[in-house]
Design a protein around this motif. Structure first.
Motif, PDB file in Angstrom:
ATOM      1  N   HIS A  62      25.642  16.041  43.365  1.00 55.39           N
ATOM      2  CA  HIS A  62      24.709  15.952  44.354  1.00 55.39           C
ATOM      3  C   HIS A  62      23.892  17.040  44.693  1.00 55.39           C
ATOM      4  O   HIS A  62      24.290  18.294  44.139  1.00 55.39           O
ATOM      5  CB  HIS A  62      25.190  15.345  45.936  1.00 55.39           C
ATOM      6  N   VAL A  63      22.575  16.878  45.310  1.00 58.95           N
ATOM      7  CA  VAL A  63      21.919  18.140  45.641  1.00 58.95           C
ATOM      8  C   VAL A  63      21.658  18.262  47.067  1.00 58.95           C
ATOM      9  O   VAL A  63      21.087  17.051  47.855  1.00 58.95           O
ATOM     10  CB  VAL A  63      20.208  18.189  44.983  1.00 58.95           C
ATOM     11  N   GLY A  64      22.308  19.129  47.817  1.00 59.28           N
ATOM     12  CA  GLY A  64      22.146  19.286  49.374  1.00 59.28           C
ATOM     13  C   GLY A  64      21.335  20.541  49.824  1.00 59.28           C
ATOM     14  O   GLY A  64      21.271  20.494  50.978  1.00 59.28           O
ATOM     15  N   CYS A  65      20.794  21.243  48.888  1.00 57.73           N
ATOM     16  CA  CYS A  65      20.162  22.402  49.390  1.00 57.73           C
ATOM     17  C   CYS A  65      19.218  22.972  48.296  1.00 57.73           C
ATOM     18  O   CYS A  65      19.249  22.493  47.112  1.00 57.73           O
ATOM     19  CB  CYS A  65      20.913  23.426  50.045  1.00 57.73           C
ATOM     20  N   ASP A  66      18.301  23.857  48.510  1.00 56.17           N
ATOM     21  CA  ASP A  66      17.365  24.389  47.458  1.00 56.17           C
ATOM     22  C   ASP A  66      17.519  25.546  47.357  1.00 56.17           C
ATOM     23  O   ASP A  66      16.592  26.420  46.986  1.00 56.17           O
ATOM     24  CB  ASP A  66      16.036  23.875  47.700  1.00 56.17           C
ATOM     25  N   THR A  67      18.617  26.410  47.751  1.00 59.43           N
ATOM     26  CA  THR A  67      19.045  27.637  47.727  1.00 59.43           C
ATOM     27  C   THR A  67      20.130  28.260  47.140  1.00 59.43           C
ATOM     28  O   THR A  67      20.858  29.549  47.322  1.00 59.43           O
ATOM     29  CB  THR A  67      18.543  28.307  49.342  1.00 59.43           C
ATOM     30  N   GLN A 126      23.238  27.387  48.049  1.00 53.87           N
ATOM     31  CA  GLN A 126      24.495  27.654  48.997  1.00 53.87           C
ATOM     32  C   GLN A 126      25.326  26.512  49.288  1.00 53.87           C
ATOM     33  O   GLN A 126      26.568  26.886  49.593  1.00 53.87           O
ATOM     34  CB  GLN A 126      23.669  27.917  50.277  1.00 53.87           C
ATOM     35  N   CYS A 127      24.911  25.298  48.970  1.00 56.00           N
ATOM     36  CA  CYS A 127      25.891  24.269  49.601  1.00 56.00           C
ATOM     37  C   CYS A 127      26.817  23.764  48.592  1.00 56.00           C
ATOM     38  O   CYS A 127      27.810  23.389  49.058  1.00 56.00           O
ATOM     39  CB  CYS A 127      24.986  23.012  49.989  1.00 56.00           C
ATOM     40  N   LYS A 147      33.623  29.755  49.962  1.00 58.57           N
ATOM     41  CA  LYS A 147      32.615  29.925  50.599  1.00 58.57           C
ATOM     42  C   LYS A 147      31.296  29.658  49.974  1.00 58.57           C
ATOM     43  O   LYS A 147      30.089  29.783  50.553  1.00 58.57           O
ATOM     44  CB  LYS A 147      32.536  31.399  50.618  1.00 58.57           C
ATOM     45  N   ASN A 194      30.794  26.408  49.224  1.00 59.65           N
ATOM     46  CA  ASN A 194      30.654  25.095  49.481  1.00 59.65           C
ATOM     47  C   ASN A 194      30.611  24.394  50.759  1.00 59.65           C
ATOM     48  O   ASN A 194      31.560  24.968  51.582  1.00 59.65           O
ATOM     49  CB  ASN A 194      31.944  24.076  48.677  1.00 59.65           C
ATOM     50  N   ILE A 195      29.568  23.908  51.261  1.00 58.30           N
ATOM     51  CA  ILE A 195      29.349  23.668  52.696  1.00 58.30           C
ATOM     52  C   ILE A 195      29.829  22.273  52.787  1.00 58.30           C
ATOM     53  O   ILE A 195      29.311  21.164  52.226  1.00 58.30           O
ATOM     54  CB  ILE A 195      28.193  23.891  53.266  1.00 58.30           C
TER      55      ILE A 195
END
Lengths: 792, 161
Positions: free
Chosen positions: B37-42, B44-45, B130, B132-133
């Motif tokens: 999945h894609v959960g952010c664009d930086t 971080q997630c 750290k 994985n959100i």
């Protein structure tokens, strides 16, 4: 004994396997034949006038199918608001139009202006860069206090940016004022409930498709309530009748409120799919989510608590500025009013309460419900002022609470709601026990020996969930009913398909609801299937928010199951040649009381569908029932939370050492899932109190638009939690006796944590700090207080 | 457009990608492996975490072209013959997931953790995560699942890889 199946069992979640093996089906995982992609060009300015807009170069770019502007939406409605607030002068709130694409002006960073539909997402993005747009920057209304004091106008029709000015209960104002004037002691507190972004891990997405053969529109969307989207979008925006519009919310990756609302992008893809006659897909990226998902909280408050000499609460008065953002989101107006003002009694028998709420338009993203929605704001305000009061009069915070607890139920509060049940002393006793209050001083000394300041913080909460009796919310301005619907279809071989209007986006309904049905019918959980999230399959639904799914949606299911059992008894009586009154149903078997004659569940089900030997003169074949359940009251979960922190006075860093929760959720169907809901709520509440904050600069630029700038709680920021729900008083007015557990953790934890930090900082005489309690904020407060503390 | 080929979940695959195509886009859009999945664009997630040549990598930080010739493992390859991996099974047993969106990344990340540290402490698990959100679980049960999976793997006889 631990139950292994049915109500009360920690059944493992049946949805897990698909999520764990990569077979979840989220909107962005779907692709339709011939699909095009849309990219929205959004305002990079908080407030501006569109001077010129030329999309011709974008139209000519490779892969571009069509470029849309506001002109394409002439005759199309704005995004509607679902709740009307009437102000203290009897006037309706100001409700400016919220267009799908900006009309003449932009009003927040992220306001969509142009939509480019192209063959690929990359081509749409590339083409959007070719749009020639000139914006004249206008002064922006960002700070709420300035906005209501003659600040720049967000909407011409809302002078001083006031959406409404609301008094509640209006008739109590004079009595409250007098009680506060004459009280022995009044504790005063000014505080801010920080602005948050819900941040479900799945960004929003929408995929629209139009079938011209059947004139049928389909929208797949990341929604907590597909029927509500169908209603709002069909009736108010696009003018499509229900039978020509199917809305599907498949697997949805978290919501926390932010996926309740009808958003412009949903209407856009549905509309555009017909215009270009191709499926059109949009998937938000995270930066876009920060500037287009509805935000939460953002209240500025003053509260006063009046007490007599013994610490009995006499009156509470609060004034609140509540941020609405640039436009009214679906439920926005009711959050600071009916979901906040009505909770201001908290757990206490304060006899006189009055609040004034002014809702303010600003040039920021719309603000709406986020996990708890109004109730966290009320709880924070109450539990902070109670703690401050205890400190001021030198009483133990737990004792002051006990002295004022409501202990008799039902209890009519002075703020409209009537609590049905609860035992606040029991949850307090439980939390002090599991948090080991007795051992705290030793732990404090141990921390001190390491140069750390340890603090113990307590908070209670009450919430009104299971929204809500339709007649009541209708009288309060809701533009919808808030019942829930369910169809229970018993198949010929006795398996059961349940169609529920509730929507699961992490809550595990497929498991919990199956437990309820299996338990009531005495069959295997595996024989029950739960269907949700598709308006073409489920009869109707109001969806999932406000911790309502089990209390309202589950009750609708139970109603249908009860009808099924009643009909099945008639069939059984016929098969057993007995009187219906003599038929008992237990453990999946119908028997004639006082005899050994019985017929099994599956035999009755088969007879309903193969009615050869059947009472056709009395009842119809088939075994399927639909129910709509409209609750008689809200449900009132309550609880007591304890947080222990360590503050490093050299850095200001706050470490959460432990967190204990004692909740009263009424009866619990699946303890494992309920505890998981509390864990998640606690993490979000701790995030709010310690780390999270949505920040705009003075010009209205959104400074926190990525995970580099908006601090999301990570595993290393949190402790393991201690969660207990044994102090339970069942709800008195729904068939399962359940109250709802989804929001509690996020409601009770911020004040517990802030109270703990202020307890730790008590040597410095720091009476209050606003969330989030970042190291710099805490260190600055310590640093400013040092000379005073040293002088003592 | 450059042609690339790699091994994904044991199967050779190839395709043509733009230079800017990310590994996660290639997996999701070209191969249809939508479990990542894609959960952010930086970056971080961590929802896009996969294993590349055995090590956990955020598939949004790597160009598809960079993974040319690599061995890639995604969430779709973790269950064998219908049986979930030890880490996957521990997530179900300990309710380490709710909405499921961060879950594939969590599973892949913890699978890698247990490769490099067979007996992590709770603090080590929390520190490892750290990148994985999760917004649903408060991490409580994810940590529990990771520790349980570690214990289970240690108890297993060593399998020949």
């Amino acid at each position: 004994m631990t139950k292994i199946t049915g109500i009360g069992a920690s059944s493992k979640r049946r949805e897990d396997k698909r999520f764990l093996t990569g077979k979840g089906r989220y909107v962005d995982d779907m692709n339709r034949p011939g699909q095009a992609h849309v990219h929205f060009l959004r305002s990079d300015m908080a407030h501006g006038r569109i001077v010129s807009l030329d999309v011709s170069a974008a139209e000519a770019a490779p892969g571009v199918i069509k470029v849309f502007t506001a002109k394409d939406f002439e005759g199309v409605g704005g995004i509607p608001c679902g709740w009307l607030i009437t102000d203290r002068h009897g006037q309706p709130m100001k409700e400016p139009k919220h267009p799908i694409l900006a009309e003449g002006k932009v009003r927040h960073v992220g306001d969509p202006i142009v939509a480019v539909v192209a063959e690929t997402r990359a081509q749409a993005k590339d083409a959007a860069e070719l749009v020639e747009l000139e914006l004249e920057e206008l002064p922006a209304a960002i700070d709420m206090r300035a906005a209501v004091a003659g600040g720049p106008q967000v909407h011409d029709e809302a002078p001083d940016n006031l959406c409404y000015d609301w008094d509640f209960p209006a008739e109590s104002k004079d009595a409250v004022d007098e009680a506060i004037r004459n009280a022995h002691h009044v504790t005063v507190l000014e505080l801010r409930n920080n602005r948050l972004v819900a941040n479900p891990m799945e960004p929003r997405a929408a995929l629209g498709e139009y079938d011209d053969a059947d004139d049928m529109h389909t929208l797949w969307t990341t929604s907590q309530n597909p029927h509500v989207i169908r209603l709002l979008m069909g009736a108010f925006v696009l003018g499509l009748p229900e039978h020509k519009l199917r809305v599907v919310a498949p697997d949805v990756g978290g919501g926390f409120g932010s996926k309740i609302y009808h958003y412009a992008e949903e209407a856009f893809v549905t509309f555009a799919a017909k215009v270009v006659n191709r499926p059109v897909k949009w998937t938000s990226d995270r930066a876009e989510a920060f500037m287009s998902d509805a935000h939460g909280r953002d209240h500025v408050c003053k509260v006063e608590l009046a007490m007599d000499a013994e610490g009995h609460f006499l009156a509470l008065r609060s004034t609140t500025l509540a941020n609405m953002g640039a436009y009214l989101s679906t439920f926005a107006p009711c959050i600071p009013t009916w979901l906040h003002g009505t909770l201001l009694a908290g757990n206490y028998k304060t006899p006189l309460i009055f609040t004034n709420v002014r809702a303010v338009f600003t040039n920021t993203v719309p603000v709406d419900a986020y996990r708890g929605a109004g109730r966290p704001e009320a709880t924070y305000l109450i539990e902070r002022v109670v703690d401050k009061a205890a400190r001021e009069i030198g009483m133990d915070p737990a004792e002051l609470r006990r002295r004022n607890f409501i202990t008799q139920f039902p209890y009519q509060t002075p703020v409209a709601v009537e609590y049905d049940s609860g035992d606040y002393n029991a949850t307090l006793d439980k939390v002090l026990q599991v948090a080991d209050r007795a051992g705290f001083e030793a732990r404090r000394a141990e921390s001190a020996a390491r140069g750390k300041l340890r603090g113990f913080g307590l908070a209670h909460y009450i919430e009104a969930c299971g929204i809500a009796p339709s007649s009541l919310v209708g009288a309060l301005g809701a533009r919808a009913g808030l019942y829930e619907a369910a169809t229970v279809r018993v198949n010929p071989t006795g398996s059961v398909s349940v169609f529920t209007g509730s929507h699961s986006h992490g809550q595990g309904h497929e498991t919990t609801f199956a437990q309820v049905v299996a338990d009531r019918l005495g069959i295997e959980e595996g024989a029950v299937d739960i269907v949700h999230g598709d308006t073409s399959k489920v009869p109707f639904g109001m969806g999932t928010y406000g911790s309502r799914s089990l209390a309202v949606g589950g009750s609708a299911i139970v109603k249908s199951v009860d009808k099924i059992v009643a009909k099945a008894k008639k069939i059984a009586a016929h098969l057993l040649e007995a009187s219906e009154a003599d038929i008992a149903f237990e453990d999946g078997k119908f028997s004639v009381s006082g005899t050994d004659r019985s017929v099994a569940w599956a035999e009755v089900c088969l007879a309903a569908y193969v009615p050869h030997n059947y009472p056709l003169d009395a009842i119809e074949p088939g075994l399927e029932e639909t129910s709509f359940y409209d609750p008689a009251n809200f449900t009132y979960p309550s609880g007591a939370y304890v947080c222990e922190v360590e503050v490093d006075p050299d850095t200001g860093k706050v470490q959460v050492m432990s967190f204990a929760a004692a909740d009263d959720f009424g009866n619990v169907v699946n303890p494992m899932i309920v505890e998981g809901q509390v864990h998640g709520g606690l993490a979000q509440g701790i995030g709010q109190a310690l780390m999270e904050g949505c920040v705009y600069d003075e010009s209205g630029q959104l400074l926190t638009a990525s995970y580099m700038d908006y601090a999301m709680p990570l595993a290393r920021d949190l402790p393991s939690f201690t969660v207990d729900n044994s102090a339970c008083t069942p709800c008195t007015h729904n068939p399962l006796g359940v109250k709802g557990c989804g929001e509690a953790g996020a409601i009770g934890s911020p004040p517990a944590l802030v109270n703990a930090v202020l307890d730790a900082l008590s040597p410095y005489g720091i009476a209050h700090l606003d969330m989030p309690l970042t190291p710099s904020k805490v260190w600055e407060a310590i640093d400013a207080a040092r000379p005073a503390a040293a002088a003592e | 457009m450059p042609g690339i080929s790699m091994t994904v979940n044991g199967k050779p695959v190839s395709g043509e990608v733009e230079g800017r195509t990310l590994l996660v886009q290639f997996l999701r859009e070209d191969l249809g492996l939508t479990g990542t999945h894609v959960g952010c664009d930086t970056s971080q997630c961590g929802a896009c975490t996969v294993l590349v040549n055995g090590e956990s990598v955020k598939a949004c930080t790597m160009l598809a072209a960079t993974a040319d010739g690599a061995q890639v493992r995604t969430i779709e390859g973790e269950a064998k013959g219908g049986a979930m991996s030890v880490v996957q099974a521990a997530f179900q047993e300990h309710h380490g997931l709710q909405c499921g969106f961060c879950t594939p990344g969590m599973v892949m990340s913890i699978t890698d953790l247990l490769r490099v540290n067979a007996e992590p402490s709770e603090a080590q698990v929390r520190e490892w995560l750290k990148g994985n959100i999760c917004r649903c679980t408060g991490y409580h049960n994810i940590v529990k699942a990771a520790l349980a999976a570690a214990a289970e793997l240690r108890a297993q006889p060593v399998a020949a890889e």
